[in-house]
Motif scaffolding. Structure first.
Motif, mmCIF file in Angstrom:
data_model
loop_
_atom_site.group_PDB
_atom_site.id
_atom_site.type_symbol
_atom_site.label_atom_id
_atom_site.label_comp_id
_atom_site.label_asym_id
_atom_site.label_seq_id
_atom_site.Cartn_x
_atom_site.Cartn_y
_atom_site.Cartn_z
ATOM 1 N N TYR A 162 0.816 -1.214 0.000
ATOM 2 C CA TYR A 162 0.000 0.000 0.000
ATOM 3 C C TYR A 162 0.856 1.273 0.000
ATOM 4 O O TYR A 162 0.443 2.306 0.529
ATOM 5 C CB TYR A 162 -0.962 -0.024 1.180
ATOM 6 N N ASN A 163 2.036 1.164 -0.564
ATOM 7 C CA ASN A 163 2.906 2.331 -0.777
ATOM 8 C C ASN A 163 3.149 3.140 0.503
ATOM 9 O O ASN A 163 3.013 4.367 0.521
ATOM 10 C CB ASN A 163 2.318 3.248 -1.864
ATOM 11 N N HIS A 164 3.440 2.440 1.566
ATOM 12 C CA HIS A 164 3.850 3.059 2.827
ATOM 13 C C HIS A 164 2.751 3.894 3.476
ATOM 14 O O HIS A 164 3.027 4.684 4.376
ATOM 15 C CB HIS A 164 5.096 3.930 2.623
ATOM 16 N N SER A 165 1.512 3.732 3.022
ATOM 17 C CA SER A 165 0.401 4.491 3.626
ATOM 18 C C SER A 165 -0.552 3.522 4.312
ATOM 19 O O SER A 165 -1.681 3.329 3.901
ATOM 20 C CB SER A 165 -0.345 5.298 2.553
ATOM 21 N N PHE A 166 -0.055 2.912 5.354
ATOM 22 C CA PHE A 166 -0.815 1.876 6.043
ATOM 23 C C PHE A 166 -0.986 2.262 7.514
ATOM 24 O O PHE A 166 -0.010 2.366 8.250
ATOM 25 C CB PHE A 166 -0.085 0.546 5.908
ATOM 26 N N PRO A 167 -2.218 2.547 7.949
ATOM 27 C CA PRO A 167 -2.449 3.102 9.291
ATOM 28 C C PRO A 167 -2.415 2.052 10.410
ATOM 29 O O PRO A 167 -3.368 1.313 10.623
ATOM 30 C CB PRO A 167 -3.862 3.696 9.176
ATOM 31 N N THR A 168 -1.314 1.977 11.129
ATOM 32 C CA THR A 168 -1.223 1.078 12.274
ATOM 33 C C THR A 168 -0.579 1.816 13.441
ATOM 34 O O THR A 168 0.007 2.882 13.282
ATOM 35 C CB THR A 168 -0.382 -0.166 11.955
ATOM 36 N N THR A 169 -0.681 1.210 14.611
ATOM 37 C CA THR A 169 -0.033 1.739 15.810
ATOM 38 C C THR A 169 0.942 0.692 16.330
ATOM 39 O O THR A 169 0.567 -0.464 16.542
ATOM 40 C CB THR A 169 -1.079 2.051 16.897
ATOM 41 N N LEU A 170 2.191 1.073 16.531
ATOM 42 C CA LEU A 170 3.215 0.142 16.972
ATOM 43 C C LEU A 170 3.085 -0.115 18.464
ATOM 44 O O LEU A 170 2.904 0.799 19.258
ATOM 45 C CB LEU A 170 4.605 0.688 16.654
ATOM 46 N N TYR A 171 3.178 -1.395 18.846
ATOM 47 C CA TYR A 171 3.213 -1.765 20.262
ATOM 48 C C TYR A 171 4.423 -2.657 20.479
ATOM 49 O O TYR A 171 4.584 -3.676 19.803
ATOM 50 C CB TYR A 171 1.940 -2.496 20.692
ATOM 51 N N HIS A 172 5.274 -2.280 21.425
ATOM 52 C CA HIS A 172 6.442 -3.096 21.734
ATOM 53 C C HIS A 172 6.629 -3.142 23.241
ATOM 54 O O HIS A 172 6.695 -2.102 23.907
ATOM 55 C CB HIS A 172 7.694 -2.542 21.073
ATOM 56 N N TYR A 173 6.689 -4.346 23.780
ATOM 57 C CA TYR A 173 6.959 -4.511 25.207
ATOM 58 C C TYR A 173 7.590 -5.883 25.394
ATOM 59 O O TYR A 173 6.955 -6.915 25.160
ATOM 60 C CB TYR A 173 5.683 -4.400 26.041
ATOM 61 N N GLY A 174 8.843 -5.917 25.821
ATOM 62 C CA GLY A 174 9.521 -7.194 26.025
ATOM 63 C C GLY A 174 9.558 -7.998 24.736
ATOM 64 O O GLY A 174 10.022 -7.530 23.699
ATOM 65 N N LYS A 175 9.037 -9.221 24.780
ATOM 66 C CA LYS A 175 9.007 -10.095 23.610
ATOM 67 C C LYS A 175 7.845 -9.773 22.669
ATOM 68 O O LYS A 175 7.769 -10.309 21.573
ATOM 69 C CB LYS A 175 8.904 -11.559 24.051
ATOM 70 N N ILE A 176 6.931 -8.944 23.131
ATOM 71 C CA ILE A 176 5.739 -8.636 22.336
ATOM 72 C C ILE A 176 6.046 -7.493 21.366
ATOM 73 O O ILE A 176 6.430 -6.401 21.787
ATOM 74 C CB ILE A 176 4.559 -8.239 23.244
#
Length: 264
Positions: A162-176
């Motif tokens: 989708y040409n870098h226009s993809f609406p997501t929210t990053l979640y990072h915690y430990g292994k997740i």
């Protein structure tokens, strides 16, 4: 944070907002931030979270033990899902197009969440991902519009597509490490299941559909079951087999969406 309409009721306490955010997205819409004062909740306390593994103190059994928070909550949902005969929980995703509801069963890493996201971005209505709650008596899939959680590999595929226009929210915690995506168009009502597909990702650059023989359908369904595998529920699985099961061998996401749009 509470999970109000499961049995038994559950109340969660945790000061780490990152963890609570993850749990909210994992189990929405079973999550409610406001407890129902008319109900009695079992309180759940975190006492350890190391290396991305979240633990709680106690279970709804009498003895106390170390259990992961995600399996613990899923156990609640599972107990609720199978309280009444005729309901099954399976590992998969589901979308709707016009009057058709399509159910996709898949192992982890088969691109199931990536596929659900792609279909939702191409006009399909989102029903659920990861957890399927099915009423086998009426042959319908129940809406469970939880946040879609994409692995980094799935996000990469969609980001490039989708040409870098993809609406997501990053979640990072430990292994997740997940990307949250919530579809705009969601189906809010129970919908008759038109077909059950098993997703198989292959390097073949051509879509291939394979009908599962009647004698093999039950065995295939049981592979993806999240419900109790006992004789009590065997008739429910058999009822689901009558809908019809096909395997989709795919490489290109567009081939699957184009096929489904011409279905029926």
């Amino acid at each position: 944070m509470t999970i109000p309409h499961v049995s038994p009721n559950l109340e969660i306490f945790c000061r780490n907002e990152r963890i609570m955010d993850y749990i909210y997205n994992m189990f929405f819409p079973y999550i409610s931030e406001v407890p129902d004062e008319t109900k009695i909740y079992e309180k759940l306390f975190f006492y350890k979270d190391q290396q991305g593994e979240l633990y709680v103190e106690g279970t709804y059994k009498k003895e106390k033990s170390e259990v992961g928070i995600i399996p613990y909550i899923e156990d609640y949902l599972l107990v609720n899902a199978v309280l009444e005969k005729g309901y099954l929980m399976l590992h998969g995703g589901s979308v709707a197009h016009n009057e058709f509801a399509f159910v996709f069963l898949a192992d982890s890493m088969m691109g199931k969440s990536t596929m659900m996201t792609h279909l939702c971005m191409n006009g399909f209505e989102y029903i659920t991902d990861d957890r399927l709650l099915i009423d086998t008596v009426n042959g319908v899939i129940l809406p469970y519009n939880k946040t879609i959680m994409l692995r980094p590999e799935g996000k990469k595929v969609l980001y490039e597509k989708y040409n870098h226009s993809f609406p997501t929210t990053l979640y990072h915690y430990g292994k997740i490490n997940r990307e949250f995506y919530f579809p705009e168009l969601c189906r809010k009502k129970a919908t008759k299941i038109s077909k059950i597909f098993i997703l198989e990702r292959r390097e073949e650059h051509k879509l291939r559909i394979e009908t599962i023989k009647n004698s093999e359908r039950l065995q295939e369904l049981l592979k993806y079951s999240l419900s109790i595998r006992s004789c009590r529920y065997l008739c429910d699985y058999v009822s689901l087999c009558d809908i019809g099961i096909e395997k989709i061998y795919y490489f290109d996401l567009d081939e699957v969406s184009n096929f489904l749009k011409t279905y029926g």
